[in-house]
Design a protein around this motif. Structure first.
Motif, PDB file in Angstrom:
ATOM      1  N   VAL A   1       0.843  -1.197   0.000  1.00  7.35           N
ATOM      2  CA  VAL A   1       0.000   0.000   0.000  1.00  7.35           C
ATOM      3  C   VAL A   1       0.880   1.250   0.000  1.00  7.35           C
ATOM      4  O   VAL A   1       0.628   2.198  -0.758  1.00  7.35           O
TER       5      VAL A   1
ATOM      6  N   ALA B   1       2.182   1.888  -3.450  1.00  5.32           N
ATOM      7  CA  ALA B   1       1.149   2.454  -4.330  1.00  5.32           C
ATOM      8  C   ALA B   1       0.965   3.940  -4.058  1.00  5.32           C
ATOM      9  O   ALA B   1       0.791   4.733  -4.994  1.00  5.32           O
ATOM     10  N   ILE B   2       1.027   4.321  -2.806  1.00  8.63           N
ATOM     11  CA  ILE B   2       0.875   5.740  -2.446  1.00  8.63           C
ATOM     12  C   ILE B   2       2.074   6.547  -2.935  1.00  8.63           C
ATOM     13  O   ILE B   2       1.916   7.623  -3.514  1.00  8.63           O
TER      14      ILE B   2
ATOM     15  N   LYS C   1      -2.835   6.671  -9.059  1.00  4.14           N
ATOM     16  CA  LYS C   1      -4.170   6.706  -8.425  1.00  4.14           C
ATOM     17  C   LYS C   1      -4.923   5.390  -8.604  1.00  4.14           C
ATOM     18  O   LYS C   1      -5.586   4.921  -7.672  1.00  4.14           O
TER      19      LYS C   1
ATOM     20  N   GLN D   1      -3.424   2.893  -6.260  1.00  2.00           N
ATOM     21  CA  GLN D   1      -3.804   3.256  -4.890  1.00  2.00           C
ATOM     22  C   GLN D   1      -5.218   2.781  -4.589  1.00  2.00           C
ATOM     23  O   GLN D   1      -5.465   2.152  -3.557  1.00  2.00           O
TER      24      GLN D   1
ATOM     25  N   LYS E   1      -5.271  -1.087  -4.317  1.00  2.00           N
ATOM     26  CA  LYS E   1      -4.680  -1.587  -3.067  1.00  2.00           C
ATOM     27  C   LYS E   1      -5.597  -1.312  -1.875  1.00  2.00           C
ATOM     28  O   LYS E   1      -5.767  -2.159  -1.000  1.00  2.00           O
TER      29      LYS E   1
END
Length: 91
Positions: free
Chosen positions: A63, A66-67, A72, A75, A78
Motif C-alpha cells: 500500500v 502504491a501511495i 491513483k 492506490q 490496493k
C-alpha cells in the motif's frame, strides 16, 4: 512479503500446526470439552496474530508503494483489496 516476516510467519504457522495436531489428539482421547474449546481459541488467536503480521507488512510495503508512486488507479486497487479483506476477517 519481506523475508523476516515470511520467516516469522512460517515459524508461527508450524507452531499452530502442532497445536492443531494436539487438538486432534484431544478429540481422539475424548478430553474434556472445555479444554478442547480453550485450545481451539488459542489456535484461532495464533492464526489472527499471523494474519495481522501479514496485513501490517502488506500495508507497510504494498500500500505504501502504491501511495508513493502516485498511481491513483493502483492506490484505489490496493485500498479496495485491503478494505475487502478487512471486511471478510472473522472477528
Amino acid at each position: 512479503m519481506r523475508e523476516e516476516i515470511k520467516t516469522s510467519c512460517l515459524k508461527r504457522l508450524k507452531r499452530i500446526e502442532g497445536q492443531i495436531r494436539g487438538l486432534a489428539g484431544m478429540v481422539e482421547e475424548d478430553r474434556y470439552c472445555i479444554d478442547v474449546v480453550t485450545q481451539i481459541a488459542a489456535a484461532r488467536a495464533a492464526l489472527r496474530r499471523v494474519e495481522e503480521e501479514i496485513l501490517r507488512d502488506h500495508v507497510a510495503h504494498c500500500v505504501e508503494h502504491a501511495i508513493s508512486t502516485g498511481d491513483k488507479a493502483d492506490q484505489r486497487r490496493k485500498i479496495a483489496e485491503l478494505m475487502d479483506v478487512i471486511g471478510r476477517v472473522d472477528r
